[in-house]
Design an enzyme around this catalytic site. Structure first.
Site, PDB file in Angstrom:
ATOM      1  N   HIS A  54      -7.343  -8.415  -2.407  1.00 51.46           N
ATOM      2  CA  HIS A  54      -8.662  -7.812  -2.227  1.00 51.46           C
ATOM      3  C   HIS A  54      -8.619  -6.331  -2.570  1.00 51.46           C
ATOM      4  O   HIS A  54      -7.558  -5.704  -2.533  1.00 51.46           O
ATOM      5  CB  HIS A  54      -9.145  -7.984  -0.774  1.00 51.46           C
ATOM      6  N   TYR A 101       0.832  -1.200   0.000  1.00 51.70           N
ATOM      7  CA  TYR A 101       0.000   0.000   0.000  1.00 51.70           C
ATOM      8  C   TYR A 101       0.864   1.247   0.000  1.00 51.70           C
ATOM      9  O   TYR A 101       1.960   1.258   0.582  1.00 51.70           O
ATOM     10  CB  TYR A 101      -0.863   0.062   1.273  1.00 51.70           C
ATOM     11  N   HIS A 152     -10.620  -2.821  -1.364  1.00 53.57           N
ATOM     12  CA  HIS A 152     -11.549  -2.228  -0.395  1.00 53.57           C
ATOM     13  C   HIS A 152     -12.584  -1.383  -1.133  1.00 53.57           C
ATOM     14  O   HIS A 152     -12.217  -0.596  -2.020  1.00 53.57           O
ATOM     15  CB  HIS A 152     -10.798  -1.327   0.588  1.00 53.57           C
ATOM     16  N   TYR A 184      -0.617 -10.171   0.642  1.00 54.17           N
ATOM     17  CA  TYR A 184       0.476  -9.646   1.467  1.00 54.17           C
ATOM     18  C   TYR A 184       0.417 -10.217   2.877  1.00 54.17           C
ATOM     19  O   TYR A 184      -0.635 -10.647   3.343  1.00 54.17           O
ATOM     20  CB  TYR A 184       0.459  -8.118   1.497  1.00 54.17           C
ATOM     21  N   ARG A 243      -2.962 -12.132   3.702  1.00 53.30           N
ATOM     22  CA  ARG A 243      -4.305 -11.741   3.264  1.00 53.30           C
ATOM     23  C   ARG A 243      -4.508 -12.104   1.791  1.00 53.30           C
ATOM     24  O   ARG A 243      -3.636 -11.842   0.963  1.00 53.30           O
ATOM     25  CB  ARG A 243      -4.491 -10.217   3.429  1.00 53.30           C
TER      26      ARG A 243
END
Lengths: 208, 270
Positions: B187, B135, B189, B174, B184
């Protein structure tokens, strides 16, 4: 304790008590996670009116967890009526043109769990109802957001007759009150769990 | 290689180092309890207390939620429009001077209320990791490369039929610190408003066939397997663009609504 409210709600919200009974199954909620900070906050999101606007108030507080520690990665949204108590239906709720009051704001907490909005004190809605702002809480570790209402502790008369406040257990009612600190500043801390846990809301007909 | 256990998704390191096997057993136990609990039947959303996702421990309310009858303000929602969002914001691959790295994808679908009516003219926001699972956030310490041509933020206003369309890069999986070797699933959000305040939703879209689904406490926090499946997009070859991008379709259903948003945008009178 069944009462007239159930009947009123059943008429008002046909789906009350039967989540998603009709048709389309809801998309489940998931946590906002910790890494929204570069995405969801937007320019002047916490300023529904520019700070120092005549008649403006500061609504601020800290988000705390069950250990009493600040939550450094929460996101707070605010939605409210205008100073006359009317919901705002102006498109462009993210826009900040310096003149239009949109009634919507968004603030990420800082590293100490603190948020702050500059806004107007809403007027009361229907007769006999106390004014409030709606607060939505998102955070890492919170799989489904939480709703609450911030009432104003200097609205003693209207708070005293408001039917929703009256429905809340007396010893928890103060968690719904923003405390006037003088100078147009109100403090509304949000405790997710534990001592003084904030009253969070469930709406009829809304599946959990 | 120990540096690969990084400060991801969780700010606090796990107190006890649980392994994936232990977390899996805990998830199975939580699902079994939900299946045996009549009050959990038909629940659409995850329980806020889901111990396998460690961060819920101190952050879920312990009191029952207090029932509130919606007042006038709660029967409306913030209203959005094209002044809020620029057209280019729906394409996350054109926000910088160069092409982002990774697998270009199109994600499209409709936003509906619980009665199947389109949720029109409302804001849809997304954010995500890049193709390497990183991110653009200062606290993301995963030692994967940042992509100078990808920020991972997009916004769009839903159309008259509730539809949306986004162009982006498929995010990577990640690691995070919920337990040892926790990863995870990929995905995106999603944040959505509805036409009523109570329809607000923040959720995550997942990609079909991900082997990390059974291992992930956040995805598995939803007890009902059919409800979990609603978070997984469909690969749709009709959405796929020749020589350009793979296509996914994902419809989003908010709660029921008393009112349908009727006012066309040109009726603004602010």
């Amino acid at each position: 304790m069944p009462d007239d409210r159930d009947q009123i709600i059943a008429e008002h919200h046909p789906a009350a008590g039967e989540p998603a009974a009709s048709g389309f199954a809801q998309t489940p909620s998931q946590t906002v996670g910790p890494f929204f900070g570069y995405a969801l906050p937007y320019a002047d999101g916490p300023s529904l009116v520019p700070p120092r606007t005549p008649g403006s108030i500061r609504l601020h507080g800290t988000v705390l967890d069950g250990a009493g520690d600040p939550v450094p990665d929460a996101l707070i949204e605010l939605w409210q009526a205008d100073a006359d108590g009317r919901p705002v239906a102006v498109r462009g709720s993210l826009a900040r043109d310096g003149f239009t009051f949109t009634g919507f704001g968004r603030a990420a907490v800082d590293g100490g769990g603190h948020y702050s909005f500059s806004t107007l004190k809403p007027g009361p809605g229907r007769a006999g109802r106390a004014p409030f702002v709606l607060i939505t809480v998102f955070a890492r570790g919170l799989l489904h957001h939480l709703f609450t209402r911030a009432y104003f502790d200097d609205e003693i008369g209207l708070n005293g007759i408001d039917p929703f406040l009256a429905s809340v257990e007396e010893d928890r009612r103060s968690t719904l009150l923003a405390h006037h600190e003088g100078g147009g500043s109100y403090r509304f801390d949000i405790r997710l769990q534990g001592d003084g846990e904030t009253v969070f809301l469930q709406y009829p007909g809304i599946a959990r | 290689m120990t540096n690969l256990i990084t400060q991801q998704e969780e700010a606090e390191p796990a107190v006890a180092i649980d392994d994936q096997r232990g977390i899996g057993a805990e998830i199975a136990d939580l699902h079994a309890r939900a299946a045996a609990d009549p009050s959990a039947q038909g629940r659409q959303h995850p329980d806020r207390a889901f111990s396998a996702y460690r961060s819920t421990a101190l952050r879920h309310p312990t009191h029952e939620l207090v029932r509130a009858d919606p007042e006038e303000i709660e029967l409306t929602s913030p209203a959005f429009g094209h002044t809020d969002v620029a057209t280019e914001e729906s394409d996350l691959t054109i926000q910088h001077s160069g092409e982002p790295l990774g697998e270009r994808i199109v994600v499209t679908g409709r936003v509906l209320d619980g009665e199947g009516r389109p949720v029109r003219g409302q804001l849809l926001e997304i954010w995500q990791a890049n193709a390497a699972g990183r991110y653009v956030h200062k606290r993301d310490q995963h030692p994967a490369p940042l992509d100078p041509n990808f920020t991972g933020v997009g916004r769009v206003i839903t159309g008259e039929d509730g539809s949306y369309r986004l162009t982006t890069i498929k995010p990577g999986a990640y690691p995070w610190r919920n337990h040892r070797n926790a990863w995870r699933p990929a995905h995106i959000h999603f944040s959505l408003f509805g036409s009523e305040f109570t329809q607000r939703l923040v959720t995550q879209m997942y990609f079909p066939g991900d082997r990390l689904f059974p291992l992930d406490p956040i995805f598995q926090s939803i007890a009902d397997p059919k409800a979990r499946e609603r978070l997984i997009a469909d690969y749709d070859h009709d959405v796929t663009s020749p020589e350009w991008a793979l296509g996914y379709r994902w419809d989003i259903v908010l709660t029921g609504s008393r009112a349908t948003w009727m006012e066309p945008e040109d009726a603004d009178h602010a």
